[in-house]
Motif scaffolding. Structure first.
Motif, PDB file in Angstrom:
ATOM      1  N   LEU A  83       0.758  -1.059   0.316  1.00 25.02           N
ATOM      2  CA  LEU A  83       0.526   0.042  -0.085  1.00 25.02           C
ATOM      3  C   LEU A  83       1.171   1.813   0.144  1.00 25.02           C
ATOM      4  O   LEU A  83       2.561   1.101   0.742  1.00 25.02           O
ATOM      5  CB  LEU A  83      -0.717  -0.326   0.689  1.00 25.02           C
ATOM      6  N   ALA A  84       0.445   2.084  -0.980  1.00 31.19           N
ATOM      7  CA  ALA A  84       1.195   3.529  -0.782  1.00 31.19           C
ATOM      8  C   ALA A  84       0.695   4.667   0.548  1.00 31.19           C
ATOM      9  O   ALA A  84      -0.302   3.955   0.790  1.00 31.19           O
ATOM     10  CB  ALA A  84       1.186   4.555  -1.830  1.00 31.19           C
ATOM     11  N   VAL A  85       1.593   4.661   1.145  1.00 35.02           N
ATOM     12  CA  VAL A  85       1.242   5.384   2.436  1.00 35.02           C
ATOM     13  C   VAL A  85       0.504   6.622   1.913  1.00 35.02           C
ATOM     14  O   VAL A  85      -0.510   6.819   3.361  1.00 35.02           O
ATOM     15  CB  VAL A  85       2.669   6.555   2.412  1.00 35.02           C
ATOM     16  N   GLY A  86       0.375   7.697   1.024  1.00 39.97           N
ATOM     17  CA  GLY A  86      -1.087   8.319   1.017  1.00 39.97           C
ATOM     18  C   GLY A  86      -2.278   7.145   0.691  1.00 39.97           C
ATOM     19  O   GLY A  86      -3.569   8.304   1.397  1.00 39.97           O
ATOM     20  N   VAL A  87      -2.166   6.167   0.622  1.00 40.47           N
ATOM     21  CA  VAL A  87      -3.406   5.562   0.496  1.00 40.47           C
ATOM     22  C   VAL A  87      -4.263   4.829   2.032  1.00 40.47           C
ATOM     23  O   VAL A  87      -5.227   5.332   2.357  1.00 40.47           O
ATOM     24  CB  VAL A  87      -3.565   4.109  -0.487  1.00 40.47           C
ATOM     25  N   VAL A  88      -3.293   4.489   2.505  1.00 40.84           N
ATOM     26  CA  VAL A  88      -3.578   4.456   4.286  1.00 40.84           C
ATOM     27  C   VAL A  88      -4.126   5.202   4.850  1.00 40.84           C
ATOM     28  O   VAL A  88      -3.614   6.722   5.171  1.00 40.84           O
ATOM     29  CB  VAL A  88      -1.577   3.643   4.910  1.00 40.84           C
ATOM     30  N   VAL A 120      -3.041 -12.732   6.618  1.00 38.98           N
ATOM     31  CA  VAL A 120      -2.558 -11.243   5.327  1.00 38.98           C
ATOM     32  C   VAL A 120      -1.523 -11.360   5.714  1.00 38.98           C
ATOM     33  O   VAL A 120      -0.952 -11.576   6.679  1.00 38.98           O
ATOM     34  CB  VAL A 120      -4.200 -10.558   6.496  1.00 38.98           C
ATOM     35  N   GLU A 121      -0.798 -10.679   4.708  1.00 45.73           N
ATOM     36  CA  GLU A 121       0.129 -10.300   4.413  1.00 45.73           C
ATOM     37  C   GLU A 121       0.446  -8.174   3.150  1.00 45.73           C
ATOM     38  O   GLU A 121      -0.469  -8.630   2.438  1.00 45.73           O
ATOM     39  CB  GLU A 121       1.348 -10.970   3.969  1.00 45.73           C
ATOM     40  N   ILE A 122       0.478  -7.708   4.455  1.00 48.24           N
ATOM     41  CA  ILE A 122       0.531  -5.976   4.349  1.00 48.24           C
ATOM     42  C   ILE A 122       1.688  -5.459   4.433  1.00 48.24           C
ATOM     43  O   ILE A 122       2.725  -5.087   5.526  1.00 48.24           O
ATOM     44  CB  ILE A 122      -1.089  -5.521   4.697  1.00 48.24           C
ATOM     45  N   THR A 123       2.569  -4.670   2.923  1.00 52.27           N
ATOM     46  CA  THR A 123       3.276  -4.111   3.075  1.00 52.27           C
ATOM     47  C   THR A 123       2.949  -2.573   2.978  1.00 52.27           C
ATOM     48  O   THR A 123       2.461  -2.087   2.227  1.00 52.27           O
ATOM     49  CB  THR A 123       4.414  -4.557   2.770  1.00 52.27           C
ATOM     50  N   VAL A 124       3.412  -1.783   4.014  1.00 52.56           N
ATOM     51  CA  VAL A 124       2.923   0.128   3.668  1.00 52.56           C
ATOM     52  C   VAL A 124       4.195   0.192   3.608  1.00 52.56           C
ATOM     53  O   VAL A 124       5.177   0.081   4.709  1.00 52.56           O
ATOM     54  CB  VAL A 124       2.266   0.793   5.045  1.00 52.56           C
ATOM     55  N   THR A 125       4.254   1.710   2.548  1.00 51.42           N
ATOM     56  CA  THR A 125       5.554   2.485   2.909  1.00 51.42           C
ATOM     57  C   THR A 125       6.113   3.731   2.797  1.00 51.42           C
ATOM     58  O   THR A 125       4.660   4.226   1.630  1.00 51.42           O
ATOM     59  CB  THR A 125       6.285   1.924   1.092  1.00 51.42           C
ATOM     60  N   ASP A 126       5.995   4.023   3.842  1.00 55.05           N
ATOM     61  CA  ASP A 126       6.167   5.749   2.966  1.00 55.05           C
ATOM     62  C   ASP A 126       6.808   6.761   2.193  1.00 55.05           C
ATOM     63  O   ASP A 126       7.535   6.583   1.597  1.00 55.05           O
ATOM     64  CB  ASP A 126       6.461   6.145   4.827  1.00 55.05           C
ATOM     65  N   PRO A 127       6.370   8.378   2.477  1.00 58.79           N
ATOM     66  CA  PRO A 127       7.554   8.584   0.862  1.00 58.79           C
ATOM     67  C   PRO A 127       8.988   8.656   1.139  1.00 58.79           C
ATOM     68  O   PRO A 127       9.002   8.652   0.239  1.00 58.79           O
ATOM     69  CB  PRO A 127       7.263  10.001   1.344  1.00 58.79           C
ATOM     70  N   ASP A 128       9.668   8.220   2.367  1.00 58.53           N
ATOM     71  CA  ASP A 128      10.741   8.181   2.375  1.00 58.53           C
ATOM     72  C   ASP A 128      11.265   7.064   2.438  1.00 58.53           C
ATOM     73  O   ASP A 128      12.629   6.687   2.180  1.00 58.53           O
ATOM     74  CB  ASP A 128      11.361   8.057   3.842  1.00 58.53           C
ATOM     75  N   GLY A 129      10.208   6.102   2.543  1.00 60.00           N
ATOM     76  CA  GLY A 129      11.155   4.659   1.467  1.00 60.00           C
ATOM     77  C   GLY A 129      10.487   3.599   2.760  1.00 60.00           C
ATOM     78  O   GLY A 129      11.278   2.691   2.760  1.00 60.00           O
ATOM     79  N   HIS A 130      10.316   4.484   4.080  1.00 58.99           N
ATOM     80  CA  HIS A 130      10.484   3.148   5.598  1.00 58.99           C
ATOM     81  C   HIS A 130       9.425   2.158   5.021  1.00 58.99           C
ATOM     82  O   HIS A 130       8.231   2.676   4.702  1.00 58.99           O
ATOM     83  CB  HIS A 130       9.896   3.873   6.743  1.00 58.99           C
ATOM     84  N   ASP A 148      -6.715  -1.607  12.088  1.00 58.82           N
ATOM     85  CA  ASP A 148      -6.583  -0.954  12.268  1.00 58.82           C
ATOM     86  C   ASP A 148      -5.381   0.274  13.436  1.00 58.82           C
ATOM     87  O   ASP A 148      -5.006   1.247  13.252  1.00 58.82           O
ATOM     88  CB  ASP A 148      -7.634  -0.587  13.509  1.00 58.82           C
ATOM     89  N   ARG A 149      -4.399  -1.034  13.744  1.00 57.57           N
ATOM     90  CA  ARG A 149      -2.877  -0.484  13.744  1.00 57.57           C
ATOM     91  C   ARG A 149      -1.805   0.741  12.619  1.00 57.57           C
ATOM     92  O   ARG A 149      -1.461   1.041  13.279  1.00 57.57           O
ATOM     93  CB  ARG A 149      -2.150  -0.828  14.479  1.00 57.57           C
ATOM     94  N   LEU A 150      -2.796   0.371  11.056  1.00 59.61           N
ATOM     95  CA  LEU A 150      -2.231   1.108   9.915  1.00 59.61           C
ATOM     96  C   LEU A 150      -2.735   2.460  10.602  1.00 59.61           C
ATOM     97  O   LEU A 150      -2.100   2.705   9.512  1.00 59.61           O
ATOM     98  CB  LEU A 150      -2.080   0.297   9.080  1.00 59.61           C
ATOM     99  N   ASN A 151      -4.040   2.210  11.274  1.00 61.50           N
ATOM    100  CA  ASN A 151      -4.625   3.670  10.780  1.00 61.50           C
ATOM    101  C   ASN A 151      -3.780   4.937  11.580  1.00 61.50           C
ATOM    102  O   ASN A 151      -3.449   5.086  12.923  1.00 61.50           O
ATOM    103  CB  ASN A 151      -5.558   3.339  11.103  1.00 61.50           C
ATOM    104  N   PRO A 152      -3.581   5.954  10.531  1.00 62.71           N
ATOM    105  CA  PRO A 152      -2.298   7.067  11.268  1.00 62.71           C
ATOM    106  C   PRO A 152      -3.520   8.127  12.364  1.00 62.71           C
ATOM    107  O   PRO A 152      -4.518   8.102  11.664  1.00 62.71           O
ATOM    108  CB  PRO A 152      -1.615   7.443  10.557  1.00 62.71           C
ATOM    109  N   ASP A 153      -3.020   8.449  12.827  1.00 63.35           N
ATOM    110  CA  ASP A 153      -3.660   9.804  13.458  1.00 63.35           C
ATOM    111  C   ASP A 153      -4.105  10.737  12.757  1.00 63.35           C
ATOM    112  O   ASP A 153      -3.076  11.307  11.856  1.00 63.35           O
ATOM    113  CB  ASP A 153      -3.495   9.851  14.726  1.00 63.35           C
ATOM    114  N   GLU A 154      -4.294  12.232  13.174  1.00 60.12           N
ATOM    115  CA  GLU A 154      -4.749  13.301  12.527  1.00 60.12           C
ATOM    116  C   GLU A 154      -3.001  13.549  12.654  1.00 60.12           C
ATOM    117  O   GLU A 154      -3.335  14.421  11.673  1.00 60.12           O
ATOM    118  CB  GLU A 154      -5.492  14.002  13.549  1.00 60.12           C
TER     119      GLU A 154
END
Length: 166
Positions: A83-88, A120-130, A148-154
């Motif tokens: 998943l692209a970080v902007g999608v999460v 389930v196996e999901i990888t989330v990548t942020d814009p910095d590549g982490h 739900d743990r993938l869900n960032p706060d505000e």
């Protein structure tokens, strides 16, 4: 309409919102580095459902290089997803939860499948590549909690708990 969803086109300038990767979660006997590439049969349905909600979903391999694996069990193997970080966020987590709910229904009576185990196996990548990895085998409720743990706060911080395997 066919059951196939277009593969990831490397010539695209934009990355997909969701890239379905080769492999089947929690099945080490299914190699991830050979062709034809193995995907869980549910990958077709997951891709369709996510695309219905406006997400760009691609496969890692060309259609001709994919085979779909199915197993007669109450277990459901979701495809390996990046998943692209902007999608999460709340919307995408809700969409993935909705897909899981649709996959865990029997049909006419709309009753939950008994003893369903999701892989389930999901990888989330942020814009910095982490990257953060979520790998879980459990009940739908266990998977919903982990998602739900993938869900960032505000402020963009991770959910209240660390991700397993991160």
């Amino acid at each position: 309409m066919t059951d196939e969803v277009p593969h990831h086109d490397p010539a695209r300038t934009a990355e997909p919102d969701v890239l379905i990767r080769r492999g089947i979660p929690s099945m080490p006997s299914m190699p991830r580095d050979t062709l034809p590439a193995m995907y869980p049969y549910e990958a077709i349905h997951v891709a369709k459902l996510l695309r219905e909600h406006g997400l760009v979903v691609d496969f890692e391999d060309d259609r001709a290089d994919r085979e779909y694996y199915t197993h007669d069990a109450f277990d459901i193997w979701l495809p390996v997803m990046n998943l692209a970080v902007g999608v999460v966020g709340g919307v995408t987590v809700a969409l993935i939860n909705d897909v899981i709910k649709k996959l865990t229904k029997r049909g006419d009576d709309d009753a939950d499948r008994p003893n369903t185990v999701l892989h389930v196996e999901i990888t989330v990548t942020d814009p910095d590549g982490h990257q953060k990895h979520l790998k879980i085998d459990g009940s739908p409720d266990d998977v919903f909690t982990a998602l739900d743990r993938l869900n960032p706060d505000e402020e963009g911080h991770d959910g209240p708990h660390h991700l397993p395997g991160a």
